[in-house]
Write a protein that holds these residues in place. Structure first.
Motif, PDB file in Angstrom:
ATOM      1  N   LYS A  84       0.852  -1.184   0.000  1.00 61.52           N
ATOM      2  CA  LYS A  84       0.000   0.000   0.000  1.00 61.52           C
ATOM      3  C   LYS A  84       0.892   1.239   0.000  1.00 61.52           C
ATOM      4  O   LYS A  84       2.035   1.191   0.457  1.00 61.52           O
ATOM      5  N   LEU A  85       0.337   2.326  -0.486  1.00 61.46           N
ATOM      6  CA  LEU A  85       0.997   3.624  -0.433  1.00 61.46           C
ATOM      7  C   LEU A  85       0.010   4.605   0.147  1.00 61.46           C
ATOM      8  O   LEU A  85      -1.106   4.750  -0.350  1.00 61.46           O
ATOM      9  N   MET A  86       0.422   5.262   1.233  1.00 61.11           N
ATOM     10  CA  MET A  86      -0.381   6.319   1.828  1.00 61.11           C
ATOM     11  C   MET A  86       0.345   7.640   1.574  1.00 61.11           C
ATOM     12  O   MET A  86       1.543   7.757   1.820  1.00 61.11           O
ATOM     13  N   ILE A  87      -0.405   8.611   1.058  1.00 56.73           N
ATOM     14  CA  ILE A  87       0.149   9.917   0.714  1.00 56.73           C
ATOM     15  C   ILE A  87      -0.505  10.948   1.625  1.00 56.73           C
ATOM     16  O   ILE A  87      -1.734  11.017   1.705  1.00 56.73           O
ATOM     17  N   GLU A  88       0.326  11.721   2.300  1.00 54.60           N
ATOM     18  CA  GLU A  88      -0.177  12.811   3.143  1.00 54.60           C
ATOM     19  C   GLU A  88       0.444  14.106   2.638  1.00 54.60           C
ATOM     20  O   GLU A  88       1.664  14.198   2.461  1.00 54.60           O
ATOM     21  N   VAL A  89      -0.406  15.101   2.381  1.00 54.27           N
ATOM     22  CA  VAL A  89       0.057  16.390   1.887  1.00 54.27           C
ATOM     23  C   VAL A  89      -0.397  17.460   2.874  1.00 54.27           C
ATOM     24  O   VAL A  89      -1.595  17.638   3.094  1.00 54.27           O
ATOM     25  N   THR A  90       0.579  18.142   3.471  1.00 51.91           N
ATOM     26  CA  THR A  90       0.289  19.169   4.463  1.00 51.91           C
ATOM     27  C   THR A  90       1.130  20.412   4.180  1.00 51.91           C
ATOM     28  O   THR A  90       2.051  20.388   3.358  1.00 51.91           O
ATOM     29  N   ASP A  91       0.846  21.456   4.898  1.00 52.61           N
ATOM     30  CA  ASP A  91       1.619  22.690   4.796  1.00 52.61           C
ATOM     31  C   ASP A  91       3.015  22.431   5.363  1.00 52.61           C
ATOM     32  O   ASP A  91       3.148  21.929   6.478  1.00 52.61           O
ATOM     33  N   ALA A  92       4.027  22.755   4.598  1.00 50.90           N
ATOM     34  CA  ALA A  92       5.402  22.545   5.067  1.00 50.90           C
ATOM     35  C   ALA A  92       5.802  23.593   6.097  1.00 50.90           C
ATOM     36  O   ALA A  92       6.764  23.382   6.841  1.00 50.90           O
ATOM     37  N   ALA A  93       5.073  24.691   6.166  1.00 49.00           N
ATOM     38  CA  ALA A  93       5.348  25.742   7.144  1.00 49.00           C
ATOM     39  C   ALA A  93       6.817  26.183   7.107  1.00 49.00           C
ATOM     40  O   ALA A  93       7.437  26.409   8.135  1.00 49.00           O
ATOM     41  N   GLY A  94       7.364  26.250   5.892  1.00 54.21           N
ATOM     42  CA  GLY A  94       8.738  26.701   5.733  1.00 54.21           C
ATOM     43  C   GLY A  94       9.803  25.653   5.983  1.00 54.21           C
ATOM     44  O   GLY A  94      10.985  25.914   5.804  1.00 54.21           O
ATOM     45  N   ARG A  95       9.391  24.458   6.410  1.00 49.06           N
ATOM     46  CA  ARG A  95      10.372  23.390   6.660  1.00 49.06           C
ATOM     47  C   ARG A  95      10.854  22.781   5.364  1.00 49.06           C
ATOM     48  O   ARG A  95      10.134  22.742   4.376  1.00 49.06           O
ATOM     49  N   THR A  96      12.054  22.245   5.400  1.00 46.28           N
ATOM     50  CA  THR A  96      12.590  21.465   4.290  1.00 46.28           C
ATOM     51  C   THR A  96      12.282  19.995   4.542  1.00 46.28           C
ATOM     52  O   THR A  96      11.880  19.609   5.652  1.00 46.28           O
ATOM     53  N   ALA A  97      12.522  19.178   3.535  1.00 44.05           N
ATOM     54  CA  ALA A  97      12.344  17.734   3.699  1.00 44.05           C
ATOM     55  C   ALA A  97      13.316  17.194   4.741  1.00 44.05           C
ATOM     56  O   ALA A  97      12.962  16.309   5.535  1.00 44.05           O
ATOM     57  N   VAL A  98      14.510  17.746   4.796  1.00 47.36           N
ATOM     58  CA  VAL A  98      15.503  17.320   5.794  1.00 47.36           C
ATOM     59  C   VAL A  98      14.985  17.613   7.199  1.00 47.36           C
ATOM     60  O   VAL A  98      15.064  16.760   8.094  1.00 47.36           O
ATOM     61  N   GLU A  99      14.441  18.801   7.397  1.00 46.16           N
ATOM     62  CA  GLU A  99      13.913  19.159   8.722  1.00 46.16           C
ATOM     63  C   GLU A  99      12.726  18.284   9.103  1.00 46.16           C
ATOM     64  O   GLU A  99      12.617  17.849  10.262  1.00 46.16           O
ATOM     65  N   ALA A 100      11.856  17.991   8.149  1.00 45.73           N
ATOM     66  CA  ALA A 100      10.714  17.113   8.434  1.00 45.73           C
ATOM     67  C   ALA A 100      11.192  15.704   8.777  1.00 45.73           C
ATOM     68  O   ALA A 100      10.657  15.061   9.689  1.00 45.73           O
ATOM     69  N   ALA A 101      12.214  15.227   8.076  1.00 40.65           N
ATOM     70  CA  ALA A 101      12.770  13.902   8.377  1.00 40.65           C
ATOM     71  C   ALA A 101      13.420  13.895   9.755  1.00 40.65           C
ATOM     72  O   ALA A 101      13.247  12.928  10.520  1.00 40.65           O
ATOM     73  N   ASP A 102      14.147  14.953  10.087  1.00 41.87           N
ATOM     74  CA  ASP A 102      14.753  15.054  11.423  1.00 41.87           C
ATOM     75  C   ASP A 102      13.685  14.963  12.513  1.00 41.87           C
ATOM     76  O   ASP A 102      13.856  14.258  13.513  1.00 41.87           O
ATOM     77  N   GLU A 103      12.566  15.666  12.307  1.00 48.18           N
ATOM     78  CA  GLU A 103      11.468  15.645  13.279  1.00 48.18           C
ATOM     79  C   GLU A 103      10.880  14.244  13.419  1.00 48.18           C
ATOM     80  O   GLU A 103      10.608  13.786  14.536  1.00 48.18           O
ATOM     81  N   LEU A 104      10.674  13.575  12.291  1.00 52.12           N
ATOM     82  CA  LEU A 104      10.094  12.230  12.337  1.00 52.12           C
ATOM     83  C   LEU A 104      11.020  11.257  13.045  1.00 52.12           C
ATOM     84  O   LEU A 104      10.584  10.486  13.909  1.00 52.12           O
ATOM     85  N   VAL A 105      12.300  11.298  12.737  1.00 56.66           N
ATOM     86  CA  VAL A 105      13.268  10.406  13.385  1.00 56.66           C
ATOM     87  C   VAL A 105      13.311  10.694  14.888  1.00 56.66           C
ATOM     88  O   VAL A 105      13.331   9.761  15.701  1.00 56.66           O
ATOM     89  N   ALA A 106      13.279  11.963  15.265  1.00 61.41           N
ATOM     90  CA  ALA A 106      13.314  12.332  16.694  1.00 61.41           C
ATOM     91  C   ALA A 106      12.056  11.869  17.427  1.00 61.41           C
ATOM     92  O   ALA A 106      12.102  11.609  18.631  1.00 61.41           O
ATOM     93  N   SER A 107      10.926  11.735  16.695  1.00 61.95           N
ATOM     94  CA  SER A 107       9.673  11.329  17.340  1.00 61.95           C
ATOM     95  C   SER A 107       9.611   9.833  17.644  1.00 61.95           C
ATOM     96  O   SER A 107       8.735   9.392  18.386  1.00 61.95           O
ATOM     97  N   VAL A 108      10.534   9.053  17.062  1.00 60.26           N
ATOM     98  CA  VAL A 108      10.573   7.606  17.308  1.00 60.26           C
ATOM     99  C   VAL A 108      11.999   7.202  17.685  1.00 60.26           C
ATOM    100  O   VAL A 108      12.629   6.395  16.990  1.00 60.26           O
TER     101      VAL A 108
END
Length: 183
Positions: A84-108
């Protein structure tokens, strides 16, 4: 360049430059210009709401169950014999993909999430995270385009599920190769 033999390089340059022509570009780029044409075993999925087009297997279904989510699946979302593929599209709020990945890794923390580099999604740099915990282990791809964060989660990301994992790898490769952002 061999200064003793300038005609060779001049001839070589002429072979390259003489047929060179700039292609005309229309003032308006449409989705047809951007999206990849499907083959017999593929279907084109275009989401104007989420701003993308992509090719997926012809026997899969695409749905948008909410204002921020899209799903690609075979049969039903409960099917465990297919990826399966789940796609979520949200406001990046100025974040980069690197910053979003950093946040996700830090959350787990301490969950063994593996990070890979070098992927792109529709010509945008993408961050790839493998073995992300959830209902199933997932491969998450994060990219930002027009200040929208695209989070694609492919499941299962579990080599122990050999057949379904191989199908997931095929789906992942197809999506990466054919994903385009709409103009």
């Amino acid at each position: 360049i061999d200064p003793a033999n300038p005609p060779f390089i001049d001839d070589f340059a002429r072979v390259i430059l003489d047929p060179f022509a700039v292609m005309p570009v229309s003032d308006t780029v449409t989705a047809t210009d951007e999206c990849v044409a499907p083959k017999a075993d593929q279907q084109a999925v275009m989401s104007e709401a989420f701003g993308f087009c992509v090719l997926v297997p012809a026997d899969f279904t695409y749905e948008e169950p909410s204002a921020t989510n899209g799903n690609v699946f075979f049969g039903s979302m409960m099917d465990v014999e297919h990826p399966k593929l789940m796609i979520e599209v949200t406001d990046a709020a100025g974040r980069t993909a690197v910053e979003a990945a950093d946040e996700l890794v830090a959350s787990v923390p301490d969950m063994g999430v593996q990070r890979s580099f070098g992927d792109t999604l529709g010509y945008e740099p993408a961050e790839r995270l493998d073995a992300v915990p959830g209902q199933d282990l997932g491969r998450v791809l994060l990219a930002v385009h027009d200040d929208r964060l695209y989070r694609l989660t492919f499941v299962p990301d579990d080599p122990a599920q050999a057949d379904v994992y191989a199908q997931m790898e095929t789906l992942f490769a197809q999506v990466l190769a054919t994903w385009r952002f709409l103009p």
